[in-house]
Design a protein around this motif. Structure first.
Motif, PDB file in Angstrom:
ATOM      1  N   GLN A 198      18.581  14.414   1.836  1.00 36.95           N
ATOM      2  CA  GLN A 198      20.032  14.270   1.754  1.00 36.95           C
ATOM      3  C   GLN A 198      20.673  15.249   0.784  1.00 36.95           C
ATOM      4  O   GLN A 198      21.769  15.756   1.019  1.00 36.95           O
ATOM      5  CB  GLN A 198      20.388  12.843   1.332  1.00 36.95           C
ATOM      6  CG  GLN A 198      19.943  11.772   2.312  1.00 36.95           C
ATOM      7  CD  GLN A 198      20.386  10.394   1.863  1.00 36.95           C
ATOM      8  OE1 GLN A 198      21.332  10.243   1.109  1.00 36.95           O
ATOM      9  NE2 GLN A 198      19.686   9.372   2.341  1.00 36.95           N
ATOM     10  N   GLU A 199      19.984  15.526  -0.332  1.00 38.15           N
ATOM     11  CA  GLU A 199      20.579  16.345  -1.391  1.00 38.15           C
ATOM     12  C   GLU A 199      20.787  17.794  -0.966  1.00 38.15           C
ATOM     13  O   GLU A 199      21.531  18.540  -1.611  1.00 38.15           O
ATOM     14  CB  GLU A 199      19.704  16.292  -2.653  1.00 38.15           C
ATOM     15  CG  GLU A 199      18.323  16.937  -2.532  1.00 38.15           C
ATOM     16  CD  GLU A 199      17.298  16.010  -1.888  1.00 38.15           C
ATOM     17  OE1 GLU A 199      16.128  16.411  -1.792  1.00 38.15           O
ATOM     18  OE2 GLU A 199      17.669  14.894  -1.473  1.00 38.15           O
ATOM     19  N   TRP A 200      20.132  18.236   0.080  1.00 36.93           N
ATOM     20  CA  TRP A 200      20.265  19.608   0.544  1.00 36.93           C
ATOM     21  C   TRP A 200      21.598  19.877   1.225  1.00 36.93           C
ATOM     22  O   TRP A 200      22.105  20.989   1.180  1.00 36.93           O
ATOM     23  CB  TRP A 200      19.147  19.931   1.552  1.00 36.93           C
ATOM     24  CG  TRP A 200      17.834  20.275   0.935  1.00 36.93           C
ATOM     25  CD1 TRP A 200      17.294  19.782  -0.216  1.00 36.93           C
ATOM     26  CD2 TRP A 200      16.872  21.198   1.448  1.00 36.93           C
ATOM     27  NE1 TRP A 200      16.062  20.311  -0.439  1.00 36.93           N
ATOM     28  CE2 TRP A 200      15.770  21.187   0.565  1.00 36.93           C
ATOM     29  CE3 TRP A 200      16.822  22.004   2.581  1.00 36.93           C
ATOM     30  CZ2 TRP A 200      14.637  21.978   0.773  1.00 36.93           C
ATOM     31  CZ3 TRP A 200      15.695  22.781   2.791  1.00 36.93           C
ATOM     32  CH2 TRP A 200      14.631  22.774   1.895  1.00 36.93           C
ATOM     33  N   SER A 220      25.043  19.947   1.399  1.00 29.33           N
ATOM     34  CA  SER A 220      26.352  19.977   0.759  1.00 29.33           C
ATOM     35  C   SER A 220      27.409  20.309   1.805  1.00 29.33           C
ATOM     36  O   SER A 220      27.091  20.752   2.922  1.00 29.33           O
ATOM     37  CB  SER A 220      26.365  21.056  -0.327  1.00 29.33           C
ATOM     38  OG  SER A 220      26.150  22.331   0.264  1.00 29.33           O
ATOM     39  N   PRO A 221      28.699  20.124   1.475  1.00 30.75           N
ATOM     40  CA  PRO A 221      29.756  20.532   2.413  1.00 30.75           C
ATOM     41  C   PRO A 221      29.658  22.006   2.801  1.00 30.75           C
ATOM     42  O   PRO A 221      29.949  22.367   3.953  1.00 30.75           O
ATOM     43  CB  PRO A 221      31.035  20.244   1.617  1.00 30.75           C
ATOM     44  CG  PRO A 221      30.648  19.113   0.708  1.00 30.75           C
ATOM     45  CD  PRO A 221      29.228  19.400   0.313  1.00 30.75           C
ATOM     46  N   SER A 281      23.413  29.866  -2.850  1.00 29.20           N
ATOM     47  CA  SER A 281      24.328  28.942  -3.530  1.00 29.20           C
ATOM     48  C   SER A 281      23.756  28.476  -4.867  1.00 29.20           C
ATOM     49  O   SER A 281      24.439  27.770  -5.617  1.00 29.20           O
ATOM     50  CB  SER A 281      24.608  27.721  -2.641  1.00 29.20           C
ATOM     51  OG  SER A 281      23.428  26.960  -2.439  1.00 29.20           O
ATOM     52  N   GLN A 282      22.500  28.836  -5.137  1.00 31.24           N
ATOM     53  CA  GLN A 282      21.880  28.401  -6.384  1.00 31.24           C
ATOM     54  C   GLN A 282      22.320  29.274  -7.555  1.00 31.24           C
ATOM     55  O   GLN A 282      22.592  30.459  -7.389  1.00 31.24           O
ATOM     56  CB  GLN A 282      20.344  28.455  -6.257  1.00 31.24           C
ATOM     57  CG  GLN A 282      19.793  27.555  -5.180  1.00 31.24           C
ATOM     58  CD  GLN A 282      20.216  26.105  -5.394  1.00 31.24           C
ATOM     59  OE1 GLN A 282      19.951  25.503  -6.445  1.00 31.24           O
ATOM     60  NE2 GLN A 282      20.877  25.538  -4.387  1.00 31.24           N
TER      61      GLN A 282
END
Length: 228
Positions: free
Chosen positions: A175-177, A179-180, A227-228
């Motif tokens: 789930q944490e992967w 993002s919008p 994005s990191q």
């Protein structure tokens, strides 16, 4: 978890395809042609709306380039054609449009935003609303597709259940992967592929979409990395 939304979606495709197959022999060529044109225009609009959700166009372009090269190296188009031909031989169909029907309809049903976001919604939040809505739309679309392509469209329920079910299970585990930003980029990439489907339906240009499918995986990887 059981991907209930995907199972309902598959059942709707089967039901709609049966109706379309029954109508198949009753439609003259000119009616089939206008159906393809209407589908092509509608699919193009959906693709444009989806692709405009892009947030990082460079990541999207590199995803398409790398994914396309990877698809060519793996010869995914040949693999899909062999799989469709295998199903055709097992069901004993003589329909000349069987292979095109199952591949084209599978791409339309699987690549769309509702397939991606709906699967994520069920996996992350347990909400099947989007997939149930998609089931209704796919049911009607399969009537039009099956009336033109024939029985091959019916068997597109197999990749739909496998693909959306896998996305649902994957989303519930990671789930944490998502993002919008990730969902927007994935939706935009899918939108460009859907525009490719519309070009094929309108007989403007036949694009090898099967070999571009790895782009959907690459956009996840590259968006996460940058994005990191």
């Amino acid at each position: 978890m059981i991907p209930t939304g995907s199972l309902v979606n598959g059942a709707a495709i089967i039901g709609g395809s049966i109706i379309g197959i029954l109508l198949h022999s009753r439609f003259p060529d000119r009616i089939r042609e206008i159906i393809f044109q209407a589908l092509g225009l509608g699919v193009m609009l959906i693709g444009i709306q989806m692709s405009l959700k892009v947030q990082d166009i460079l990541v999207l372009m590199f995803s398409l380039l790398i994914g396309g090269v990877l698809g060519e190296l793996l010869r995914l188009d040949t693999m899909f054609e062999r799989g469709a031909s295998w199903i055709k031989s097992k069901v004993g169909s003589n329909d000349t449009g069987f292979v095109d029907g199952i591949i084209t309809s599978s791409l339309i049903f699987c690549i769309g935003a509702m397939a991606i976001i709906g699967s994520f919604e069920e996996g992350i939040n347990g909400d099947t609303t989007i997939l149930y809505t998609k089931s209704i739309l796919d049911g009607f679309a399969s009537i039009a597709l099956a009336s033109s392509y024939g029985v091959g469209v019916l068997f597109s329920f197999i990749p739909v259940i496998l693909y959306q079910g896998a996305l649902t299970i994957f989303a519930s585990s990671f789930q944490e992967w998502f993002s919008p930003l990730m969902i927007s980029q994935l939706t935009a990439c899918g939108g460009l592929l859907i525009i490719g489907i519309s070009l094929t339906l309108l007989e403007i240009k036949r694009i090898n979409l099967s070999n571009l499918l790895p782009s959907l995986g690459m956009v996840i990887v590259l968006t996460f990395f940058f994005s990191q």
